[in-house]
Each structure stands twice: as C-alpha cells, then as structure tokens.
Motif scaffolding. Sequence first.
Motif, PDB file in Angstrom:
ATOM      1  N   LEU A 148       0.827  -1.205   0.000  1.00 18.74           N
ATOM      2  CA  LEU A 148       0.000   0.000   0.000  1.00 18.74           C
ATOM      3  C   LEU A 148       0.864   1.258   0.000  1.00 18.74           C
ATOM      4  CD1 LEU A 148      -2.851  -0.951   2.498  1.00 18.74           C
ATOM      5  CD2 LEU A 148      -3.016  -0.681   0.023  1.00 18.74           C
ATOM      6  N   MET A 149       1.971   1.216   0.718  1.00 18.03           N
ATOM      7  CA  MET A 149       2.869   2.373   0.751  1.00 18.03           C
ATOM      8  C   MET A 149       3.463   2.630  -0.636  1.00 18.03           C
ATOM      9  SD  MET A 149       6.104   2.930   3.294  1.00 18.03           S
ATOM     10  CE  MET A 149       7.273   4.290   3.112  1.00 18.03           C
ATOM     11  N   ARG A 150       3.847   1.551  -1.304  1.00 17.18           N
ATOM     12  CA  ARG A 150       4.397   1.705  -2.657  1.00 17.18           C
ATOM     13  C   ARG A 150       3.338   2.273  -3.609  1.00 17.18           C
ATOM     14  NH1 ARG A 150       8.825   0.130  -5.125  1.00 17.18           N
ATOM     15  NH2 ARG A 150       9.531  -1.137  -3.394  1.00 17.18           N
ATOM     16  N   ARG A 151       2.115   1.804  -3.489  1.00 14.66           N
ATOM     17  CA  ARG A 151       1.022   2.314  -4.326  1.00 14.66           C
ATOM     18  C   ARG A 151       0.767   3.804  -4.032  1.00 14.66           C
ATOM     19  NH1 ARG A 151      -3.438   0.043  -7.023  1.00 14.66           N
ATOM     20  NH2 ARG A 151      -4.664   1.730  -7.911  1.00 14.66           N
ATOM     21  N   TYR A 152       0.770   4.156  -2.747  1.00 17.56           N
ATOM     22  CA  TYR A 152       0.539   5.541  -2.336  1.00 17.56           C
ATOM     23  C   TYR A 152       1.633   6.448  -2.898  1.00 17.56           C
ATOM     24  CZ  TYR A 152      -0.806   9.286   0.991  1.00 17.56           C
ATOM     25  OH  TYR A 152      -1.229  10.459   1.575  1.00 17.56           O
ATOM     26  N   MET A 153       2.865   5.996  -2.807  1.00 20.88           N
ATOM     27  CA  MET A 153       3.988   6.773  -3.341  1.00 20.88           C
ATOM     28  C   MET A 153       3.829   6.986  -4.842  1.00 20.88           C
ATOM     29  SD  MET A 153       6.912   4.809  -1.086  1.00 20.88           S
ATOM     30  CE  MET A 153       8.254   5.204  -2.208  1.00 20.88           C
ATOM     31  N   GLU A 155       0.966   6.891  -6.572  1.00 22.40           N
ATOM     32  CA  GLU A 155      -0.207   7.719  -6.872  1.00 22.40           C
ATOM     33  C   GLU A 155       0.039   9.204  -6.600  1.00 22.40           C
ATOM     34  OE1 GLU A 155      -3.189   6.992  -8.115  1.00 22.40           O
ATOM     35  OE2 GLU A 155      -2.997   4.819  -8.251  1.00 22.40           O
ATOM     36  N   TYR A 156       0.764   9.511  -5.522  1.00 23.39           N
ATOM     37  CA  TYR A 156       0.836  10.900  -5.066  1.00 23.39           C
ATOM     38  C   TYR A 156       2.238  11.507  -5.133  1.00 23.39           C
ATOM     39  CZ  TYR A 156      -3.785   9.610  -3.370  1.00 23.39           C
ATOM     40  OH  TYR A 156      -5.081   9.174  -3.293  1.00 23.39           O
ATOM     41  N   GLY A 157       3.207  10.771  -5.622  1.00 26.54           N
ATOM     42  CA  GLY A 157       4.519  11.335  -5.864  1.00 26.54           C
ATOM     43  C   GLY A 157       5.422  11.501  -4.651  1.00 26.54           C
ATOM     44  N   TYR A 158       5.192  10.716  -3.589  1.00 27.25           N
ATOM     45  CA  TYR A 158       6.046  10.794  -2.405  1.00 27.25           C
ATOM     46  C   TYR A 158       7.203   9.792  -2.506  1.00 27.25           C
ATOM     47  CZ  TYR A 158       2.236  13.389  -0.163  1.00 27.25           C
ATOM     48  OH  TYR A 158       1.267  14.317   0.151  1.00 27.25           O
ATOM     49  N   ALA A 306       1.991  14.913   3.550  1.00 24.79           N
ATOM     50  CA  ALA A 306       2.441  16.310   3.488  1.00 24.79           C
ATOM     51  C   ALA A 306       2.110  17.044   4.778  1.00 24.79           C
ATOM     52  CB  ALA A 306       1.799  17.013   2.300  1.00 24.79           C
ATOM     53  N   LEU A 307       0.938  16.782   5.355  1.00 24.71           N
ATOM     54  CA  LEU A 307       0.566  17.424   6.612  1.00 24.71           C
ATOM     55  C   LEU A 307       1.507  17.005   7.738  1.00 24.71           C
ATOM     56  CD1 LEU A 307      -3.316  17.089   6.399  1.00 24.71           C
ATOM     57  CD2 LEU A 307      -1.993  19.203   6.320  1.00 24.71           C
ATOM     58  N   ALA A 308       1.850  15.719   7.755  1.00 28.45           N
ATOM     59  CA  ALA A 308       2.796  15.238   8.771  1.00 28.45           C
ATOM     60  C   ALA A 308       4.147  15.912   8.601  1.00 28.45           C
ATOM     61  CB  ALA A 308       2.938  13.719   8.669  1.00 28.45           C
ATOM     62  N   ARG A 309       4.561  16.078   7.363  1.00 28.54           N
ATOM     63  CA  ARG A 309       5.845  16.713   7.061  1.00 28.54           C
ATOM     64  C   ARG A 309       5.864  18.165   7.526  1.00 28.54           C
ATOM     65  NH1 ARG A 309       6.969  15.699   0.989  1.00 28.54           N
ATOM     66  NH2 ARG A 309       5.466  17.397   0.861  1.00 28.54           N
ATOM     67  N   GLU A 310       4.687  18.792   7.536  1.00 27.14           N
ATOM     68  CA  GLU A 310       4.570  20.194   7.945  1.00 27.14           C
ATOM     69  C   GLU A 310       4.401  20.355   9.454  1.00 27.14           C
ATOM     70  OE1 GLU A 310       1.204  21.359   5.683  1.00 27.14           O
ATOM     71  OE2 GLU A 310       2.230  21.131   3.748  1.00 27.14           O
ATOM     72  N   GLY A 311       4.339  19.245  10.198  1.00 23.41           N
ATOM     73  CA  GLY A 311       4.224  19.313  11.653  1.00 23.41           C
ATOM     74  C   GLY A 311       2.820  19.247  12.194  1.00 23.41           C
ATOM     75  N   ALA A 312       1.839  18.933  11.341  1.00 23.44           N
ATOM     76  CA  ALA A 312       0.441  18.940  11.779  1.00 23.44           C
ATOM     77  C   ALA A 312       0.132  17.851  12.794  1.00 23.44           C
ATOM     78  CB  ALA A 312      -0.481  18.786  10.567  1.00 23.44           C
ATOM     79  N   ILE A 313       0.908  16.755  12.813  1.00 19.79           N
ATOM     80  CA  ILE A 313       0.582  15.636  13.701  1.00 19.79           C
ATOM     81  C   ILE A 313       1.269  15.730  15.061  1.00 19.79           C
ATOM     82  CG2 ILE A 313       0.100  14.092  11.778  1.00 19.79           C
ATOM     83  CD1 ILE A 313       2.832  12.750  12.316  1.00 19.79           C
TER      84      ILE A 313
END
Length: 384
Positions: A148-153, A155-158, A306-313
């Motif tokens: 799922l992580m590979r699929r997410y990457m 799909e969304y370019g992470y 992206a939200l986690a990367r920005e410190g939201a969590i």
Amino acid sequence: MRHVYIIGTGATPVGEHWDRSPASLAIEALTGALGTIPASRIGALYVASALSGSLHTQSQMAALIATAAGIPGVEAVTVEAGGASGGVALRQACLAVASGAVDLAMVVGVEKVTDVLDARREAALALATDVDWEAIHGVTLTALWALLMRRYMHEYGYTADDFAPFPVNAHANGVANPRAMYRFAITAEKVRNAPMVAEPLGLLDCSTAADGAAAVLIASEGLAHELCATPVRIAGSATATDTLALHSRPDPLWFPAAAHSATAALRTARLTHSDVQVFDVTDPHGIAAALALESSGFAERGTAVALAREGAITPKGRLPLATGGGCKARGDTVGANGVYQIVELVAQLRGQAGAAQVNSARVALAQCMGGIGATVATHILTLE
C-alpha cells in the motif's frame, strides 16, 4: 439510550513480560481501573484478545480473567477482531451500559506475544488477513502495508523519506509515556538509514508486537458522577467492516470501514471533524496512519503525508497524533491497542499527558483497526 462515561483507567507497561501470564497482566490493569471500587460491583466484563487462542492455546479468556479478579459468575465475554479487538470490546460495553443492561462494565485488552518464536507470531498475526487468499501464500501484514505504501507513493509522488515524520513524532511523544516500550527519540536520518524490512518499509517505520494489558471502567451517568470527580464521556461509538482480502477492494487506498465508523461516531456525538482536537489511530507504520486520517475525513486524499511533514501531527499541530507513542513507540499490543488508546486519550482530556499534552484538549478520537482495515472501531471522547 443513556449516556456512558469512563470513570477509571489502568494499564501495564508495554514490553517483553517473560515472567508474566496474560491473566496477571490483565488483573494489574483491571485493578488500576477499579481504584477503590470493589470488583463485585462490575456488572459485565469484556476482554479483548486477538491472539490468546492461537499463541497460548487458551480460549475463554474472559472467564479466566473473571475468576482471577474474584468475580466468577459475572457476565464475561471474549472479543476477537484482530487489531480492532479492544475498540470492538469497548463498543459492546458501551451498548450494555447505554441500554441499561448494566450500570458498570469493565473492558480489558490483553495480549502476550513474546513467548513464541518470530515465525509463529507472524503466522498468528497473519490470521487477520484473508487466510485462503493471502496468509496461506506467506503474505504478512507488514508486506501488505508495504504494498500500500508503494502504491501511495506512486499515486501521489512521495518518497519513502516523506513518511519519516510519523515514527519521529511517535517516538518524541513516547519519551513522555512511562508505559511506552521505546522511550527515546529518533531522527528522520535514522529512519532513512534503518535496515529494510519489507521495501519500502524500514525497521524504524515498523512497530514491534509486545506484551501488555489495559483496562477501562465505564459507568452510567448517575453512577459516574457518584464515583468519579472527572468522568470522561464516550459521546460517540461505532464499528464497521470491509472485505478481508485487500485484493477484493476496488480502491486499496481507501478504507470504507474507517470512513463509516468515524462518520457514525461523530454523528452520534453530534460533533464535526473540526471539533476533534487529539487523535489516536492504528499506526504500525506511517502509511497506516496516513490512510486512517484520510479515510476518516481528517485529511484530503494524498495529503496526510504532506501534513505530517509540515508538523500537523505533533502535539502543537492541528492533527495531534499518537501522543502516547502510538504502536511504534508505545509498542503494538495487537488486540489491546484499542484500550491503550482510550487510557492515553483520557489522560489527555484530564490534562495529565505531561510533555505530550495538547493544550485545552476536550474532544478526542480513538480509532483501532483489525487487519488492513477489515474491522474498524471509532470512539469519540469528550470532557464535559
């Protein structure tokens, strides 16, 4: 239906308890949740355990724990729903108290997983997948999350590095939790350089299955205000299910059970997504947390990382997550995770979370997941 309140919590430290039995861990947690209330007042006991039958060849854990607690004869039920067991057990207890069937119910989540070799434990954990189409072919839960992580990457370019904020945040918060298994901080660089487990999942983005027990005592409104100075209301409670096999789902990056249970719990609580101030979800890996937040409606699809990367969590962000360390730092107690979540969120709402305290938190969401989102239980807690 009557309002339902949490009036007591208890939990053991999470770790490798070689010298303890599941029953002894459960009794320690149960005793902590009771405080000065006699066990004889418990009207029903709900015990969550995902692996006791497969690892310890012991069924009827509820009857065993009721006897050990000195309340033989009490209505006692064992609940198994994989990693969602604790949340589903709490849901059943809520229904019993809300309906008037009992005034006081005890929920205990207990798991003892470290007394067996790794291969046997992995085989037991894989029972939360579709055995005929997944587990029998050697697919583990970690392998499915990696897919799922590979699929997410894709799909969304992470990249894999983008998921590092999830374990980094969990460990930072776990430092303040005296019951956490791993009470030390980690860095994004350490996550990046850790050995690979199931590509693209590295060692420091994978939780450790561990031993532990947690308990929650819930009561009717009248009894709650009689017995507790700061009761926490379970304002919303819901469970939902999805197909067991991941390959049977039309959209693998969307968890309908998480969406349905979160929506139903918020509706029951008469609250909206924006009202929730602190979260705990099933997060054995960063991808699991990301998909839980998105499917539950707290982040747009493809944005949770992206939200986690920005410190939201972080505790000071808008989506404070895993304030007790989550599965990664607290330790993954499988069927007991859902009860540990409640214990930690009650501490948050009472202002007792120490360095990981979220300022002025009055509404919390706990969500636990069985398998890859096949069973999901969501609870909304409020401090009134």
